[in-house]
Design a protein around this motif. Structure first.
Motif, PDB file in Angstrom:
ATOM      1  N   THR A  33      -0.431  -3.482  -2.410  1.00  0.00           N
ATOM      2  CA  THR A  33      -1.761  -4.069  -2.219  1.00  0.00           C
ATOM      3  C   THR A  33      -2.347  -3.731  -0.862  1.00  0.00           C
ATOM      4  O   THR A  33      -3.472  -3.230  -0.748  1.00  0.00           O
ATOM      5  CB  THR A  33      -1.701  -5.599  -2.386  1.00  0.00           C
ATOM      6  N   PHE A  34      -1.586  -3.996   0.197  1.00  0.00           N
ATOM      7  CA  PHE A  34      -2.099  -3.785   1.553  1.00  0.00           C
ATOM      8  C   PHE A  34      -2.324  -2.304   1.853  1.00  0.00           C
ATOM      9  O   PHE A  34      -3.338  -1.933   2.447  1.00  0.00           O
ATOM     10  CB  PHE A  34      -1.125  -4.394   2.566  1.00  0.00           C
ATOM     11  N   SER A  35      -1.391  -1.475   1.439  1.00  0.00           N
ATOM     12  CA  SER A  35      -1.526  -0.047   1.722  1.00  0.00           C
ATOM     13  C   SER A  35      -2.699   0.562   0.962  1.00  0.00           C
ATOM     14  O   SER A  35      -3.379   1.462   1.467  1.00  0.00           O
ATOM     15  CB  SER A  35      -0.224   0.688   1.385  1.00  0.00           C
ATOM     16  N   THR A  36      -2.980   0.077  -0.251  1.00  0.00           N
ATOM     17  CA  THR A  36      -4.097   0.601  -1.035  1.00  0.00           C
ATOM     18  C   THR A  36      -5.428   0.297  -0.362  1.00  0.00           C
ATOM     19  O   THR A  36      -6.288   1.183  -0.205  1.00  0.00           O
ATOM     20  CB  THR A  36      -4.092  -0.002  -2.452  1.00  0.00           C
ATOM     21  N   ILE A  37      -5.625  -0.952   0.030  1.00  0.00           N
ATOM     22  CA  ILE A  37      -6.886  -1.347   0.668  1.00  0.00           C
ATOM     23  C   ILE A  37      -7.068  -0.615   2.001  1.00  0.00           C
ATOM     24  O   ILE A  37      -8.154  -0.115   2.303  1.00  0.00           O
ATOM     25  CB  ILE A  37      -6.910  -2.874   0.902  1.00  0.00           C
ATOM     26  N   LEU A  38      -6.004  -0.526   2.764  1.00  0.00           N
ATOM     27  CA  LEU A  38      -6.090   0.058   4.100  1.00  0.00           C
ATOM     28  C   LEU A  38      -6.428   1.536   4.075  1.00  0.00           C
ATOM     29  O   LEU A  38      -7.234   2.023   4.873  1.00  0.00           O
ATOM     30  CB  LEU A  38      -4.768  -0.166   4.846  1.00  0.00           C
ATOM     31  N   PHE A  39      -5.845   2.277   3.121  1.00  0.00           N
ATOM     32  CA  PHE A  39      -5.981   3.732   3.131  1.00  0.00           C
ATOM     33  C   PHE A  39      -6.905   4.289   2.052  1.00  0.00           C
ATOM     34  O   PHE A  39      -6.972   5.506   1.878  1.00  0.00           O
ATOM     35  CB  PHE A  39      -4.596   4.381   3.011  1.00  0.00           C
ATOM     36  N   GLN A  40      -7.646   3.436   1.348  1.00  0.00           N
ATOM     37  CA  GLN A  40      -8.574   3.909   0.324  1.00  0.00           C
ATOM     38  C   GLN A  40      -9.601   4.909   0.859  1.00  0.00           C
ATOM     39  O   GLN A  40      -9.902   5.911   0.186  1.00  0.00           O
ATOM     40  CB  GLN A  40      -9.294   2.724  -0.331  1.00  0.00           C
ATOM     41  N   THR A 277       1.103   9.744   2.873  1.00  0.00           N
ATOM     42  CA  THR A 277       2.274   9.555   3.721  1.00  0.00           C
ATOM     43  C   THR A 277       2.339   8.137   4.281  1.00  0.00           C
ATOM     44  O   THR A 277       3.372   7.463   4.181  1.00  0.00           O
ATOM     45  CB  THR A 277       2.255  10.570   4.882  1.00  0.00           C
ATOM     46  N   LEU A 278       1.235   7.682   4.871  1.00  0.00           N
ATOM     47  CA  LEU A 278       1.222   6.346   5.472  1.00  0.00           C
ATOM     48  C   LEU A 278       1.346   5.264   4.407  1.00  0.00           C
ATOM     49  O   LEU A 278       2.040   4.256   4.610  1.00  0.00           O
ATOM     50  CB  LEU A 278      -0.068   6.150   6.274  1.00  0.00           C
ATOM     51  N   MET A 279       0.686   5.490   3.266  1.00  0.00           N
ATOM     52  CA  MET A 279       0.733   4.500   2.196  1.00  0.00           C
ATOM     53  C   MET A 279       2.142   4.371   1.614  1.00  0.00           C
ATOM     54  O   MET A 279       2.643   3.259   1.409  1.00  0.00           O
ATOM     55  CB  MET A 279      -0.253   4.891   1.096  1.00  0.00           C
ATOM     56  N   THR A 280       2.772   5.505   1.343  1.00  0.00           N
ATOM     57  CA  THR A 280       4.119   5.476   0.775  1.00  0.00           C
ATOM     58  C   THR A 280       5.122   4.920   1.775  1.00  0.00           C
ATOM     59  O   THR A 280       6.002   4.135   1.404  1.00  0.00           O
ATOM     60  CB  THR A 280       4.557   6.891   0.332  1.00  0.00           C
ATOM     61  N   ALA A 281       4.989   5.325   3.038  1.00  0.00           N
ATOM     62  CA  ALA A 281       5.890   4.823   4.071  1.00  0.00           C
ATOM     63  C   ALA A 281       5.757   3.313   4.222  1.00  0.00           C
ATOM     64  O   ALA A 281       6.755   2.582   4.327  1.00  0.00           O
ATOM     65  CB  ALA A 281       5.609   5.513   5.403  1.00  0.00           C
ATOM     66  N   MET A 282       4.512   2.810   4.204  1.00  0.00           N
ATOM     67  CA  MET A 282       4.294   1.373   4.325  1.00  0.00           C
ATOM     68  C   MET A 282       4.835   0.640   3.105  1.00  0.00           C
ATOM     69  O   MET A 282       5.469  -0.421   3.236  1.00  0.00           O
ATOM     70  CB  MET A 282       2.802   1.071   4.489  1.00  0.00           C
ATOM     71  N   ALA A 283       4.574   1.194   1.915  1.00  0.00           N
ATOM     72  CA  ALA A 283       5.040   0.553   0.679  1.00  0.00           C
ATOM     73  C   ALA A 283       6.560   0.449   0.656  1.00  0.00           C
ATOM     74  O   ALA A 283       7.125  -0.602   0.331  1.00  0.00           O
ATOM     75  CB  ALA A 283       4.539   1.334  -0.538  1.00  0.00           C
ATOM     76  N   TRP A 284       7.256   1.542   1.019  1.00  0.00           N
ATOM     77  CA  TRP A 284       8.720   1.523   1.036  1.00  0.00           C
ATOM     78  C   TRP A 284       9.252   0.589   2.118  1.00  0.00           C
ATOM     79  O   TRP A 284      10.249  -0.117   1.914  1.00  0.00           O
ATOM     80  CB  TRP A 284       9.258   2.940   1.249  1.00  0.00           C
ATOM     81  N   THR A 285       8.604   0.582   3.271  1.00  0.00           N
ATOM     82  CA  THR A 285       9.049  -0.289   4.364  1.00  0.00           C
ATOM     83  C   THR A 285       8.943  -1.757   3.966  1.00  0.00           C
ATOM     84  O   THR A 285       9.895  -2.529   4.128  1.00  0.00           O
ATOM     85  CB  THR A 285       8.210  -0.032   5.634  1.00  0.00           C
ATOM     86  N   LEU A 286       7.773  -2.143   3.423  1.00  0.00           N
ATOM     87  CA  LEU A 286       7.582  -3.528   2.996  1.00  0.00           C
ATOM     88  C   LEU A 286       8.504  -3.868   1.835  1.00  0.00           C
ATOM     89  O   LEU A 286       9.078  -4.960   1.779  1.00  0.00           O
ATOM     90  CB  LEU A 286       6.126  -3.753   2.594  1.00  0.00           C
ATOM     91  N   TYR A 287       8.661  -2.916   0.900  1.00  0.00           N
ATOM     92  CA  TYR A 287       9.513  -3.154  -0.264  1.00  0.00           C
ATOM     93  C   TYR A 287      10.959  -3.421   0.160  1.00  0.00           C
ATOM     94  O   TYR A 287      11.598  -4.372  -0.311  1.00  0.00           O
ATOM     95  CB  TYR A 287       9.446  -1.958  -1.204  1.00  0.00           C
TER      96      TYR A 287
END
Length: 297
Positions: A33-40, A277-287
């Motif tokens: 959710t957060f990564s999608t909104i931030l990097f759209q 890159t930033l979205m996937t990295a953030m998603a994996w980090t939060l996950y």
């Protein structure tokens, strides 16, 4: 299976919040959710750069900065988030589905976290292929929203209009290049990510399992995976924006090469690399942080 809203005991039985698959789905959706909104905005700019209309205004060059400024000047700053609703509709459940599928595959195959590079690639490719195929209609809508060429009032309206005018083929346009982009990306990303974590844990044991450690490994893995899969992303965009002109991989690939040369396959790579890159990295980090907190790892 029938749903009985008047029977709370049945509902509690069917929806078990302690189930690991549900936990991984919710953890993945939350992180997405957060990564999608931030990097759209980066995804929208990438789509505009890949859209051939941005290259028909004489010899004017359109880069990432000039495209961003043009969008803000002609529309407004909030236009950078055009397509965020279909993005959320696709990415949020998509990330959750990807992580829960990945967890299910690892559990079914009895694999631990010390997977080999080949296992990582196969796991990533399989999980992403399943997710991508399920969500391809929303991916089509998302791409068209971002292009600025299509005016839809809602996702439901968009899906209905595409189905009415183009049929099921329209709703699945670009499926092959989407899978050729996303499946290898996920497989390569998971391989790079797990191997980088192993190497860094060995070299820097005091820094292992921290948020910074996970994010750094994720960024490097994302850059490497993005470079390999960029051509498929450009081809996918062409097929989804111009389904009547480019109804095959061959026709889209030939057009791009004949008009722009080899560099045409890397249009929009900067915003896509940054966003992906930033979205996937953030998603994996939060996950990883969430699943560790709730006791799944």
């Amino acid at each position: 299976m029938h749903y009985h809203p008047a029977d709370p005991e049945r509902e509690d039985t069917e929806i078990n919040v302690d189930h690991p698959l549900l936990k991984t789905f919710l953890a993945g959706s939350f992180s997405g959710t957060f990564s999608t909104i931030l990097f759209q905005p980066l995804d929208l700019i990438k789509t505009r750069l890949q859209n051939r209309n941005n290259n028909n205004a004489g010899k004017q060059k359109h880069g990432m900065v000039s495209t961003t400024l043009a969008i803000i000047q002609k529309e407004n700053i909030f236009a950078l988030w055009r397509g965020v609703t279909p993005s959320m509709t696709r990415v949020v459940p998509g990330v959750g589905l990807y992580f829960s599928t990945l967890h299910w595959l690892k559990t079914t195959l009895e694999l631990d976290n010390s997977i080999t590079p080949i296992q990582a690639i196969l796991l990533g490719v399989t999980a992403r292929s399943i997710t991508g195929a399920i969500l391809i209609p929303v991916t089509v809508v998302k791409t068209r929203y971002e292009s600025g060429m299509y005016k839809y009032n809602s996702i439901i309206e968009a899906l209905s209009l595409i189905h009415k005018s183009e049929g099921l083929k329209g709703l699945a346009s670009g499926l092959v290049p989407t899978l050729l982009r996303d499946a290898p990306y996920s497989g390569l990303y998971l391989m790079f990510y797990t191997q980088l974590k192993k190497i860094s844990i060995t070299e820097f044991p005091n820094q292992s399992e921290t948020i910074t450690h996970h994010f750094t490994c994720g960024v490097i893995a994302g850059v490497l995976a993005s470079l390999v899969t960029q051509p498929a992303d450009v081809i996918k965009t062409k097929m989804q924006l111009y389904p009547q002109e480019f109804n095959s991989l061959k026709s889209a690939s030939y057009y791009i090469y004949s008009k722009y040369g080899f560099q045409g396959y890397f249009k929009g790579i900067v915003p896509r690399m940054l966003r992906r890159t930033l979205m996937t990295a953030m998603a994996w980090t939060l996950y990883e942080h969430i699943t560790r907190t709730i006791g799944l790892t």
